[in-house]
Design a protein around this motif. Structure first.
Motif, PDB file in Angstrom:
ATOM      1  N   GLY A 348      -2.673   8.754  -6.249  1.00  3.53           N
ATOM      2  CA  GLY A 348      -2.960   7.715  -5.269  1.00  3.53           C
ATOM      3  C   GLY A 348      -1.803   7.490  -4.317  1.00  3.53           C
ATOM      4  O   GLY A 348      -1.993   7.309  -3.107  1.00  3.53           O
ATOM      5  N   LEU A 349      -0.569   7.513  -4.847  1.00  2.00           N
ATOM      6  CA  LEU A 349       0.600   7.309  -3.998  1.00  2.00           C
ATOM      7  C   LEU A 349       0.796   8.469  -3.032  1.00  2.00           C
ATOM      8  O   LEU A 349       1.142   8.270  -1.859  1.00  2.00           O
ATOM      9  CB  LEU A 349       1.847   7.146  -4.867  1.00  2.00           C
ATOM     10  N   LEU A 350       0.593   9.685  -3.515  1.00  2.00           N
ATOM     11  CA  LEU A 350       0.731  10.845  -2.626  1.00  2.00           C
ATOM     12  C   LEU A 350      -0.278  10.776  -1.488  1.00  2.00           C
ATOM     13  O   LEU A 350       0.037  11.088  -0.337  1.00  2.00           O
ATOM     14  CB  LEU A 350       0.553  12.144  -3.416  1.00  2.00           C
ATOM     15  N   MET A 351      -1.493  10.340  -1.800  1.00  3.21           N
ATOM     16  CA  MET A 351      -2.497  10.258  -0.750  1.00  3.21           C
ATOM     17  C   MET A 351      -2.230   9.096   0.197  1.00  3.21           C
ATOM     18  O   MET A 351      -2.519   9.185   1.388  1.00  3.21           O
ATOM     19  CB  MET A 351      -3.892  10.144  -1.365  1.00  3.21           C
ATOM     20  N   THR A 352      -1.661   8.009  -0.325  1.00  5.88           N
ATOM     21  CA  THR A 352      -1.284   6.909   0.560  1.00  5.88           C
ATOM     22  C   THR A 352      -0.213   7.356   1.536  1.00  5.88           C
ATOM     23  O   THR A 352      -0.285   7.081   2.744  1.00  5.88           O
ATOM     24  CB  THR A 352      -0.776   5.712  -0.264  1.00  5.88           C
ATOM     25  N   GLY A 353       0.799   8.061   1.013  1.00  5.19           N
ATOM     26  CA  GLY A 353       1.836   8.584   1.888  1.00  5.19           C
ATOM     27  C   GLY A 353       1.298   9.603   2.865  1.00  5.19           C
ATOM     28  O   GLY A 353       1.667   9.614   4.050  1.00  5.19           O
ATOM     29  N   ALA A 354       0.397  10.478   2.382  1.00  4.20           N
ATOM     30  CA  ALA A 354      -0.187  11.490   3.260  1.00  4.20           C
ATOM     31  C   ALA A 354      -1.056  10.849   4.336  1.00  4.20           C
ATOM     32  O   ALA A 354      -1.095  11.333   5.486  1.00  4.20           O
ATOM     33  CB  ALA A 354      -1.017  12.471   2.428  1.00  4.20           C
ATOM     34  N   ALA A 355      -1.755   9.768   3.997  1.00  2.00           N
ATOM     35  CA  ALA A 355      -2.566   9.066   4.993  1.00  2.00           C
ATOM     36  C   ALA A 355      -1.684   8.481   6.084  1.00  2.00           C
ATOM     37  O   ALA A 355      -2.053   8.489   7.268  1.00  2.00           O
ATOM     38  CB  ALA A 355      -3.390   7.971   4.316  1.00  2.00           C
ATOM     39  N   SER A 356      -0.506   7.968   5.706  1.00  2.00           N
ATOM     40  CA  SER A 356       0.424   7.450   6.715  1.00  2.00           C
ATOM     41  C   SER A 356       0.939   8.569   7.615  1.00  2.00           C
ATOM     42  O   SER A 356       1.075   8.400   8.831  1.00  2.00           O
ATOM     43  CB  SER A 356       1.608   6.753   6.034  1.00  2.00           C
ATOM     44  N   ILE A 357       1.211   9.725   7.015  1.00  2.00           N
ATOM     45  CA  ILE A 357       1.662  10.865   7.824  1.00  2.00           C
ATOM     46  C   ILE A 357       0.577  11.292   8.793  1.00  2.00           C
ATOM     47  O   ILE A 357       0.830  11.506   9.991  1.00  2.00           O
ATOM     48  CB  ILE A 357       2.065  12.035   6.906  1.00  2.00           C
ATOM     49  N   SER A 358      -0.658  11.405   8.291  1.00  2.00           N
ATOM     50  CA  SER A 358      -1.757  11.894   9.126  1.00  2.00           C
ATOM     51  C   SER A 358      -2.176  10.892  10.186  1.00  2.00           C
ATOM     52  O   SER A 358      -2.293  11.226  11.368  1.00  2.00           O
ATOM     53  CB  SER A 358      -2.943  12.245   8.232  1.00  2.00           C
ATOM     54  N   HIS A 359      -2.400   9.644   9.772  1.00  2.00           N
ATOM     55  CA  HIS A 359      -2.979   8.650  10.674  1.00  2.00           C
ATOM     56  C   HIS A 359      -1.919   7.896  11.471  1.00  2.00           C
ATOM     57  O   HIS A 359      -2.018   7.758  12.695  1.00  2.00           O
ATOM     58  CB  HIS A 359      -3.831   7.663   9.881  1.00  2.00           C
TER      59      HIS A 359
END
Length: 506
Positions: A348-359
């Motif tokens: 979940g944390l990796l995807m939260t960080g990845a969402a910030s990078i992407s969006h």
């Protein structure tokens, strides 16, 4: 089958069940990556929140820090549990009414500043990375236990397993999966504890209360007083840690995002209440593992050498089960629960960080015309980059699981929490105050490692794991002073706060 074989079998069985659920609800669009999921009711939402919260710090680090420090370790229990009360009272309903999807989105919209949004995105990614390091350490320790290998190999295999799961089943944050996860964690943590209490002759139906007799026996038989307050640290350090963990809870990006899976404010509020109850079930259990572990060591004549104890602290729950002679399959269940908590928190944390990078970085600043496919590719690439970065740090972890996690809370409490608190409750807060506050918060968080050697007083008032007691009020004062000295925010935003965020009751 031996304990390791049972652990491997139970863990694989649990992971397979999660993969099947994940495949059924796999996210295919970038705006769902890390935040997707259908609404499942107040109780279901509470289970999802609790699942989102349970981690290696909860199931391994909490027992370990209490095992080492006794009463001092209760600061983690009170801080993490009280943080949800603070979140419920101050932010849950208002965040849901404001209606923004991520922490950087809230900051960008509320303060009307792309620069503030960029800073918030970078801080959110940093929080996720620090938090992930603690979880990777827990995963590495459990893999080392299961496969009888070294820690470095264990954390490497664990990282590969997490990334493989993300590739196979997409978003792990869907509430259905999180409810299943919480059920697994709850059963895997409490059933072995009940068995352990019964085997040791204590009240086993509610071992969270029955271990009180074990505390008495520990003090009477071996003169080890777990209830002695402030034996190792001062009252200030204890209060500072409690406060930091509480306000840090209100600033964690992956916790705040959970409020957007509910359809209205009232359900958001009740989901937090139920989540707090489910979290408490686990937190009431961790001290029992710590006390039983110390009691069994004393009865077996194992010396409590500080260095040896610190090395064993993060896996004391597993070691306690082994010392008590619990059946191998039950030790496997306990290992599966702890690994599940760490595994899915990392995901979940990796995807939260990845969402910030992407969006928040790529789409908002680099390529505003990017397609959904391109943004999804950036998010997946960001997941791999963050996982590699976390793995490098986790190969030589800087502290215990709970201590590393507390640093992430300190950063969140010094930066994100003041932004939300003043952004929601004070309409005069503006972009200049927000930027100045974030800079001040970061400086407060890193003050001890950077300046502690030169100015010892800095390390005393801004300890690296508990800097928010002095840091957060300082940041709030800076934000207020800078905001008052600079132009007011747009009237439209002030009107929106008055009418939409605070203008009606739900």
């Amino acid at each position: 089958m031996n304990d390791s074989s049972w652990s491997i079998f139970v863990v694989l069985l649990v992971l397979l069940s999660f993969i099947l659920v994940g495949l059924r609800q796999k996210s295919r669009e970038s705006h769902e990556y890390g935040f997707g999921g259908r609404y499942t009711g107040r109780i279901g939402g509470g289970a999802a929140i609790a699942s989102n919260w349970m981690s290696a710090a909860s199931l391994m680090g909490l027992a370990g820090i209490i095992y080492l420090r006794g009463y001092q370790g209760l600061a983690y229990v009170i801080g993490w549990t009280g943080g949800y009360v603070l979140l419920l009272v101050l932010l849950a309903s208002q965040i849901r009414r404001f209606g923004k999807f991520t922490t950087p989105e809230f900051v960008g919209e509320r303060y009307g500043s792309p620069a503030a949004r960029l800073m918030a995105a970078v801080i959110a990614i940093a929080i996720s990375v620090i938090y992930c390091v603690a979880q990777f350490k827990g995963i590495g320790l459990i893999f080392a236990f299961m496969f009888d290998i070294g820690y470095e190999q264990g954390v490497t295999y664990g990282a590969l397993a997490v990334v493989s799961y993300l590739v196979i089943s997409g978003a792990l944050g869907v509430p259905r999966n999180q409810q299943l996860q919480y059920l697994v964690i709850c059963v895997a943590f409490i059933v072995p504890l009940m068995w352990l209490a019964k085997k040791l002759g204590y009240f086993w139906l509610l071992p969270q209360f029955g271990y009180g007799r074990a505390l008495t026996d520990l003090a009477r038989e071996f003169r080890i007083d777990f209830t002695l307050p402030f034996a190792g640290d001062s009252l200030f350090e204890w209060c500072a840690l409690c406060f930091t963990l509480m306000v840090g809870t209100g600033g964690l990006p992956h916790v705040l995002s959970r409020f957007y899976t509910v359809p209205n404010v009232r359900d958001a509020r009740w989901s937090v209440v139920w989540g707090l109850f489910f979290i408490a079930l686990i937190y009431w259990s961790a001290p029992a593992f710590a006390v039983f572990g110390r009691l069994l060591e004393a009865r077996h004549g194992i010396a409590f050498a500080p260095d040896t104890a610190r090395a064993a602290a993060d896996v004391i729950a597993l070691k306690t089960a082994l010392m008590a002679g619990l059946p191998g399959w039950l030790v496997g269940v306990l290992a599966a629960g702890a690994l599940s908590a760490a595994f899915f928190t990392v995901a979940g944390l990796l995807m939260t960080g990845a969402a910030s990078i992407s969006h928040d970085l790529y789409y908002s600043f680099v390529n505003p015309k990017a397609s959904e496919t391109a943004r999804m590719q950036v998010a997946k690439g960001g997941t791999l980059v963050l996982a590699a970065l976390v793995l490098l740090v986790a190969l030589n972890p800087p502290g215990l699981i709970a201590e590393i996690t507390a640093v992430a809370f300190a950063l969140a409490g010094n930066t994100i929490f003041p932004l939300f608190l003043l952004g929601i409750w004070w309409d005069r807060a503006n972009r200049y105050g927000a930027i100045a506050g974030m800079v001040t918060g970061v400086l407060c968080t890193v003050a001890a490692p950077l300046l502690g050697g030169i100015l010892p007083g800095v390390a005393s008032y801004f300890p690296v794991t508990a800097s928010a007691l002095c840091g957060a009020p300082l940041v709030i004062c800076v934000m207020i002073a800078v905001s008052l000295a600079t132009p007011a925010p747009p009237e439209e935003m002030r009107r929106f706060l008055e009418q939409e965020v605070h203008g009606h009751l739900d």
